[in-house]
Scaffold this active site. Sequence first.
Site, PDB file in Angstrom:
ATOM      1  N   SER A  40       0.840  -1.197   0.000  1.00 33.61           N
ATOM      2  CA  SER A  40       0.000   0.000   0.000  1.00 33.61           C
ATOM      3  C   SER A  40       0.880   1.254   0.000  1.00 33.61           C
ATOM      4  O   SER A  40       1.805   1.357  -0.798  1.00 33.61           O
ATOM      5  CB  SER A  40      -0.965  -0.056   1.185  1.00 33.61           C
ATOM      6  OG  SER A  40      -1.976   0.909   1.071  1.00 33.61           O
ATOM      7  N   ASP A 163      -5.489  -2.803  -3.347  1.00 35.94           N
ATOM      8  CA  ASP A 163      -4.548  -2.444  -2.294  1.00 35.94           C
ATOM      9  C   ASP A 163      -3.902  -3.656  -1.617  1.00 35.94           C
ATOM     10  O   ASP A 163      -4.589  -4.591  -1.195  1.00 35.94           O
ATOM     11  CB  ASP A 163      -5.292  -1.610  -1.254  1.00 35.94           C
ATOM     12  CG  ASP A 163      -4.375  -0.934  -0.268  1.00 35.94           C
ATOM     13  OD1 ASP A 163      -3.845  -1.620   0.614  1.00 35.94           O
ATOM     14  OD2 ASP A 163      -4.199   0.288  -0.387  1.00 35.94           O
TER      15      ASP A 163
END
Length: 277
Positions: A40, A163
């Site tokens: 991320s 993500d």
Amino acid sequence: MSVETAFVLGGGGVLGAHEVGMLRALGEAGVTPDLVVGTSVGALNGAMLAAFPGDAAERLTALWRSEVVRTAFAGSWVTRLSTLAKTGTHLHSPAPLRALLARTLPLSRIEDLPVPFQCVAASVERAAAHWFTEGPLVDAVLASCAVPGLLPPIRIGDGHFLDGGLVHSIPVGRAVALGARRVYVLHVGRIDRPLTVPRRPWEVGLTAFEIARRHRFAEEMAALPPGVEVHVMPTGGEARPGVDLSQLRYRDISHISGYIERAYRASSDYLAEHSPT
């Protein structure tokens, strides 16, 4: 690949600014990585570290204070609602963040970075973690940063990716599997907060998400093989019980400088007491 020291950078949106302060402290202490692993926003920070191992903290400080959040999540509420109305799935276009990454990262491919780098994203079609170890760098980082609902899934080849925090919030196990004997964990501070039973409707989902985020990290830390040394860098924040509501204020940049400085001071103090062995 010979790995002695690995830096593992976790996810956490705007709270990723903490990692910049940690990097500054590590650099001043003379601690450098043989491997960088990110997920991320930690993939963004990690890619910069792998690309600019000598001055990544300075470059990231400037980026975080001026561009990262403003660029990735740009647009008025009208623009965001318009994007949602058109797409039905997300509030922001990935184009501004892609342009920022392309402008900032000097190399186009992961395997050309001065420091070995890997990042992870969640494969939609396979419902599994996908590690990017080679290929286009910007695509990989963008995929790892594709927060559901805020950014769309990123298509790479025949697959779509979301993500990396969905599958690995702090991927310390990956660094250990790649042979690291000393691991420095750079995180955003959520693991410091004890969870409590939710008492409000909005706390239910957030608490469930935190459990999902943390359990794999906890399991990997509990299963560390003998001889592996792990340092979890401190953010310097208060470990107040309960969920962190700052994740709902994902465009709030007012605390970025504070996050950086606080983590820098706390990490400098920690390193002064825990010098590399």
